[in-house]
Design a protein around this motif. Structure first.
Motif, PDB file in Angstrom:
ATOM      1  N   LEU A 191     -27.762  53.680  29.216  1.00 36.02           N
ATOM      2  CA  LEU A 191     -27.822  52.828  28.027  1.00 36.02           C
ATOM      3  C   LEU A 191     -28.224  53.642  26.805  1.00 36.02           C
ATOM      4  O   LEU A 191     -27.679  53.457  25.716  1.00 36.02           O
ATOM      5  CB  LEU A 191     -28.820  51.694  28.251  1.00 36.02           C
ATOM      6  N   VAL A 192     -29.172  54.561  27.007  1.00 35.29           N
ATOM      7  CA  VAL A 192     -29.603  55.422  25.900  1.00 35.29           C
ATOM      8  C   VAL A 192     -28.436  56.268  25.407  1.00 35.29           C
ATOM      9  O   VAL A 192     -28.202  56.399  24.201  1.00 35.29           O
ATOM     10  CB  VAL A 192     -30.776  56.312  26.351  1.00 35.29           C
TER      11      VAL A 192
ATOM     12  N   LEU B 160     -25.247  55.677  25.688  1.00 33.94           N
ATOM     13  CA  LEU B 160     -24.236  54.842  25.037  1.00 33.94           C
ATOM     14  C   LEU B 160     -24.684  54.451  23.633  1.00 33.94           C
ATOM     15  O   LEU B 160     -23.893  54.467  22.693  1.00 33.94           O
ATOM     16  CB  LEU B 160     -23.974  53.589  25.878  1.00 33.94           C
ATOM     17  N   ARG B 161     -25.953  54.129  23.506  1.00 36.19           N
ATOM     18  CA  ARG B 161     -26.452  53.743  22.187  1.00 36.19           C
ATOM     19  C   ARG B 161     -26.383  54.920  21.217  1.00 36.19           C
ATOM     20  O   ARG B 161     -26.052  54.767  20.042  1.00 36.19           O
ATOM     21  CB  ARG B 161     -27.892  53.237  22.285  1.00 36.19           C
TER      22      ARG B 161
ATOM     23  N   TYR C  98     -24.225  57.327  21.304  1.00 38.37           N
ATOM     24  CA  TYR C  98     -22.814  57.460  20.927  1.00 38.37           C
ATOM     25  C   TYR C  98     -22.453  56.434  19.866  1.00 38.37           C
ATOM     26  O   TYR C  98     -21.785  56.746  18.872  1.00 38.37           O
ATOM     27  CB  TYR C  98     -21.933  57.282  22.164  1.00 38.37           C
ATOM     28  N   LEU C  99     -22.924  55.233  20.086  1.00 38.14           N
ATOM     29  CA  LEU C  99     -22.634  54.140  19.163  1.00 38.14           C
ATOM     30  C   LEU C  99     -23.177  54.457  17.769  1.00 38.14           C
ATOM     31  O   LEU C  99     -22.518  54.195  16.759  1.00 38.14           O
ATOM     32  CB  LEU C  99     -23.282  52.865  19.702  1.00 38.14           C
ATOM     33  N   ASP C 100     -24.360  55.025  17.738  1.00 35.78           N
ATOM     34  CA  ASP C 100     -25.004  55.298  16.447  1.00 35.78           C
ATOM     35  C   ASP C 100     -24.238  56.324  15.628  1.00 35.78           C
ATOM     36  O   ASP C 100     -24.386  56.386  14.405  1.00 35.78           O
ATOM     37  CB  ASP C 100     -26.443  55.776  16.674  1.00 35.78           C
ATOM     38  N   ARG C 101     -23.414  57.127  16.292  1.00 36.15           N
ATOM     39  CA  ARG C 101     -22.613  58.109  15.558  1.00 36.15           C
ATOM     40  C   ARG C 101     -21.714  57.416  14.543  1.00 36.15           C
ATOM     41  O   ARG C 101     -21.377  57.972  13.505  1.00 36.15           O
ATOM     42  CB  ARG C 101     -21.738  58.909  16.518  1.00 36.15           C
ATOM     43  N   PHE C 102     -21.286  56.198  14.870  1.00 44.26           N
ATOM     44  CA  PHE C 102     -20.336  55.504  14.006  1.00 44.26           C
ATOM     45  C   PHE C 102     -21.008  54.430  13.171  1.00 44.26           C
ATOM     46  O   PHE C 102     -20.373  53.811  12.333  1.00 44.26           O
ATOM     47  CB  PHE C 102     -19.242  54.858  14.847  1.00 44.26           C
ATOM     48  N   TRP C 103     -22.276  54.230  13.443  1.00 44.20           N
ATOM     49  CA  TRP C 103     -22.932  53.082  12.825  1.00 44.20           C
ATOM     50  C   TRP C 103     -23.008  53.208  11.313  1.00 44.20           C
ATOM     51  O   TRP C 103     -22.632  52.310  10.577  1.00 44.20           O
ATOM     52  CB  TRP C 103     -24.327  52.911  13.416  1.00 44.20           C
TER      53      TRP C 103
ATOM     54  N   ARG D  86     -21.258  55.124   9.330  1.00 40.89           N
ATOM     55  CA  ARG D  86     -19.905  55.062   8.767  1.00 40.89           C
ATOM     56  C   ARG D  86     -19.437  53.626   8.675  1.00 40.89           C
ATOM     57  O   ARG D  86     -18.886  53.197   7.660  1.00 40.89           O
ATOM     58  CB  ARG D  86     -18.952  55.873   9.641  1.00 40.89           C
ATOM     59  N   ALA D  87     -19.655  52.863   9.742  1.00 38.87           N
ATOM     60  CA  ALA D  87     -19.213  51.470   9.759  1.00 38.87           C
ATOM     61  C   ALA D  87     -19.908  50.687   8.653  1.00 38.87           C
ATOM     62  O   ALA D  87     -19.279  49.913   7.939  1.00 38.87           O
ATOM     63  CB  ALA D  87     -19.510  50.846  11.121  1.00 38.87           C
TER      64      ALA D  87
ATOM     65  N   ARG E 163     -18.575  51.664   5.210  1.00 45.08           N
ATOM     66  CA  ARG E 163     -17.256  51.092   4.985  1.00 45.08           C
ATOM     67  C   ARG E 163     -17.355  49.604   4.712  1.00 45.08           C
ATOM     68  O   ARG E 163     -16.666  49.052   3.878  1.00 45.08           O
ATOM     69  CB  ARG E 163     -16.363  51.304   6.215  1.00 45.08           C
ATOM     70  N   PHE E 164     -18.248  48.966   5.463  1.00 46.33           N
ATOM     71  CA  PHE E 164     -18.438  47.532   5.288  1.00 46.33           C
ATOM     72  C   PHE E 164     -18.926  47.239   3.873  1.00 46.33           C
ATOM     73  O   PHE E 164     -18.460  46.316   3.207  1.00 46.33           O
ATOM     74  CB  PHE E 164     -19.446  47.015   6.306  1.00 46.33           C
TER      75      PHE E 164
END
Lengths: 117, 117
Positions: free
Chosen positions: A75-76, A78-79, A81-86, A88-89, A92-93
């Motif tokens: 889980l750590v 994956l999180r 990895y997720l934060d790499r795009f956070w 940027r997202a 963009r938002f």
DNA sequence: TTGCTGCGTTAGCCATGACTTACCGTTAGC
DNA sequence: GCTAACGGTAAGTCATGGCTAACGCAGCAA
């Protein structure tokens, strides 16, 4: 050693995801998990092997049975990895929101909340 | 509408994950993304369709080409799914840390800080 | 209009991997 | 010791889905 690729691959399969959720809810033996999934016991065993190598579950021997439980490493990973795009997202938002605000300012009849793909 | 199952399935494939990362880094056309991946352009197009239905990318027409860019909906859905297990994982981690502390107390040669993914 | 370019779609092939059956090692109880 | 229960492994089958080739279509330029 849990990496995001393994975690995503492991959770990509519906049956495996279901087994992971079962084990996450409370520690279970292989047979216990197999009872709640429409596949054979060896299949569950194989899925648990994948989940284990992804760092999503741990196992410990308890007499003649093995108890599987949630492992936080996957889980750590994956999180992370997720934060790499956070960021940027979010940026963009924000830019999209600003564009929408300008558009709404120029043309109030267009409600930006109503836009969908 | 993005749900976690779709997102996990979409990111489970290595090629598709690579394409998603390319689009996330900056908006790209199909041909642009295809240049950085060892598969054909139609394959990239199909992958982008899956990523789009998972809420991970958006597309907009720009003349004769379609520009794909990061969409935060999928990330939000995935993070929400992740959070379902987060508290459980933390409590288990805490219990494990306490167990480890007791173990280290009994056997100081084992340094829990040395563990890394 | 005609030609060119870029994307999407379809059909079909093929590889990955999910599943089952059968078997073997291990542990607990008699 | 023997037996039963549980779990992992091996071999083999089969379906999912990722990929390519070929085609169709829309938009831009001359």
């Amino acid at each position: 050693m849990a990496n995001a690729a393994k975690v995503l691959n492991a959770l990509g399969d519906p049956t495996r995801r279901r087994i992971f959720e079962l084990v996450a809810s409370r520690p279970r033996s292989v047979a216990d998990a197999a009872e709640h999934v429409p596949v054979s016991r060896p299949a569950v065993s194989q899925h648990l092997r994948v989940l284990k190598s992804a760092g999503l579950v741990r196992d410990r021997a308890e007499g003649t049975r093995r108890i599987y439980e949630l492992d936080q490493d996957g889980l750590v990973a994956l999180r992370a990895y997720l934060d790499r795009f956070w960021d940027r997202a979010l940026s963009r938002f924000q830019m999209a929101a600003e564009r929408a605000a300008r558009t709404a300012e120029a043309n109030p009849s267009t409600d930006p909340d109503k836009e969908h793909s």
